[in-house]
Enzyme design. Structure first.
Site, PDB file in Angstrom:
ATOM      1  N   SER A 135    -102.810  82.904 -14.372  1.00  0.00           N
ATOM      2  CA  SER A 135    -102.702  81.966 -15.489  1.00  0.00           C
ATOM      3  C   SER A 135    -101.819  82.550 -16.589  1.00  0.00           C
ATOM      4  O   SER A 135    -100.651  82.856 -16.342  1.00  0.00           O
ATOM      5  CB  SER A 135    -104.111  81.609 -15.996  1.00  0.00           C
ATOM      6  OG  SER A 135    -104.075  80.518 -16.881  1.00  0.00           O
ATOM      7  N   GLU A 227     -98.043  77.499  -9.632  1.00  0.00           N
ATOM      8  CA  GLU A 227     -99.318  76.764  -9.680  1.00  0.00           C
ATOM      9  C   GLU A 227     -99.498  76.280 -11.114  1.00  0.00           C
ATOM     10  O   GLU A 227     -98.836  76.765 -12.025  1.00  0.00           O
ATOM     11  CB  GLU A 227    -100.478  77.658  -9.244  1.00  0.00           C
ATOM     12  CG  GLU A 227    -100.709  78.885 -10.115  1.00  0.00           C
ATOM     13  CD  GLU A 227    -101.577  78.625 -11.331  1.00  0.00           C
ATOM     14  OE1 GLU A 227    -102.446  77.734 -11.268  1.00  0.00           O
ATOM     15  OE2 GLU A 227    -101.382  79.309 -12.359  1.00  0.00           O
ATOM     16  N   HIS A 297    -105.486  78.067 -10.084  1.00  0.00           N
ATOM     17  CA  HIS A 297    -106.708  77.569 -10.734  1.00  0.00           C
ATOM     18  C   HIS A 297    -107.571  76.794  -9.734  1.00  0.00           C
ATOM     19  O   HIS A 297    -107.848  75.607  -9.899  1.00  0.00           O
ATOM     20  CB  HIS A 297    -106.347  76.688 -11.930  1.00  0.00           C
ATOM     21  CG  HIS A 297    -105.775  77.453 -13.083  1.00  0.00           C
ATOM     22  ND1 HIS A 297    -104.449  77.820 -13.154  1.00  0.00           N
ATOM     23  CD2 HIS A 297    -106.359  77.929 -14.212  1.00  0.00           C
ATOM     24  CE1 HIS A 297    -104.237  78.475 -14.286  1.00  0.00           C
ATOM     25  NE2 HIS A 297    -105.380  78.554 -14.936  1.00  0.00           N
TER      26      HIS A 297
END
Length: 325
Positions: A135, A227, A297
């Site tokens: 992230s 992502e 995620h």
């Protein structure tokens, strides 16, 4: 021009070609861990408290590792785990501490980009160690890649409690230098093919935000992983168009799309989902592309060694990603 000079030039060109030029330079792989090594937990972004760190501490100890909690674990500065100055100082201390063999970022959110330019990687470049997370930690992954040092896109202490055992095991294998190879079922809308190259990437929104900075990736002759979470479909298109216009996709060897989690649409639909958006752009580059690879995620967030050479294959039935030692 002398024959000696010509030989030197030709030898140099052959050497560069064998590695694909500068973009395919060999990455430094930090030393793999062994039992008794020490891992630091720090906050580079959102806040994280000692009581929440216990599952991650227990996990590391079960692997025979020692744990050091950074000074930022427990700090509370609105959303962040301490002020920018506190987070930068804590991370710098762990970078420079030779007894620390890996740094595990506690959680993502936002905030790492606020400290990246305050960090001094001089000592770290001479004595690299594993930096782990996903992230918002993509800021670090991308910056480290420009320095020629591999890192781990992995679960974080915040996500340990919900991570399946097999996902935790992929992190252990990566840290201890064991073989990593993933074979997953194809969905039926991939773009088939085979590719070899360094694996780079991370969170799409972060990569997009780093374009034009000194932390921006070089993707030439590499395999890009992306992502994302909680984005509008039109913004996925905006980010992909920007990557395209900046040449990020021009010389890619392959594209791995991980979790595209909790995507949103407007009241007037965009007209394509994330698969359609990315396929429309990627199909022009004649590269293998897969979707919903188990990383990002998602609960099945398998560890990826960013900067390492991989073999990537997409066929009618399977997606294969194998990390080369």
């Amino acid at each position: 021009m002398s024959n000696v000079f010509l030989k030197i030039v030709l030898a140099t060109l052959v050497f560069m070609a064998s590695f694909g030029g500068y973009s395919q330079k060999r990455m430094k792989i930090p030393p793999y861990l062994k039992k008794g090594d020490k891992v630091a937990l720090v906050c580079t972004a959102r806040k994280f408290f000692p009581e929440d760190a216990q599952p991650a501490i227990e996990l590391l100890k079960s692997w025979g590792l020692e744990v050091k909690l950074g000074k930022t674990i427990g700090l509370d500065s609105c959303q962040l785990g301490g002020t920018d100055k506190e987070r930068a100082a804590d991370f710098q201390e762990m970078l420079d501490d030779e007894s620390i063999k890996a740094i595990w970022c506690a959680r993502g959110g936002y905030g790492t980009v606020r400290i990246i330019d305050s960090l001094d990687f001089t000592k770290f470049k001479k004595h690299p160690k594993w930096i782990m997370g996903f992230s918002d930690v993509t800021v670090l992954h991308s910056h480290l890649n420009t320095l020629g040092i591999a890192s781990l896109h992995s679960i974080m202490p915040f996500t340990v409690p919900k991570a399946p055992e097999e996902v935790k095991e992929t992190l252990r294998k990566a840290l201890f230098g064991e073989k990593l190879k993933y074979v997953v079922e194809a969905k039926g809308y991939e773009l088939q093919g085979k590719a070899k190259g360094q694996l780079v990437g991370g969170n799409l929104s972060i990569l997009y935000s780093l374009l034009g900075s000194k932390s921006s990736l070089d993707t030439k002759d590499k395999i890009l992983f992306i992502e994302d979470l909680d984005e509008y479909l039109y913004h996925i298109d905006r980010m992909m168009q920007n990557l395209k216009r900046n040449g990020y996709l021009e010389h890619l060897k392959g594209l791995i799309v991980g979790g595209m989690t909790d995507m949103h649409d407007n009241e007037i639909p965009f007209g394509q989902n994330e698969v359609g958006i990315i396929t429309e752009i990627a199909k022009h580059y004649n590269i293998p592309v897969c979707f919903y690879f188990p990383a990002g995620h998602v609960k099945d967030n398998r560890t990826l060694v960013l900067g390492k050479e991989v073999e990537f294959e997409v066929n009618q039935s399977e997606i294969i990603l194998e990390f080369k030692n």
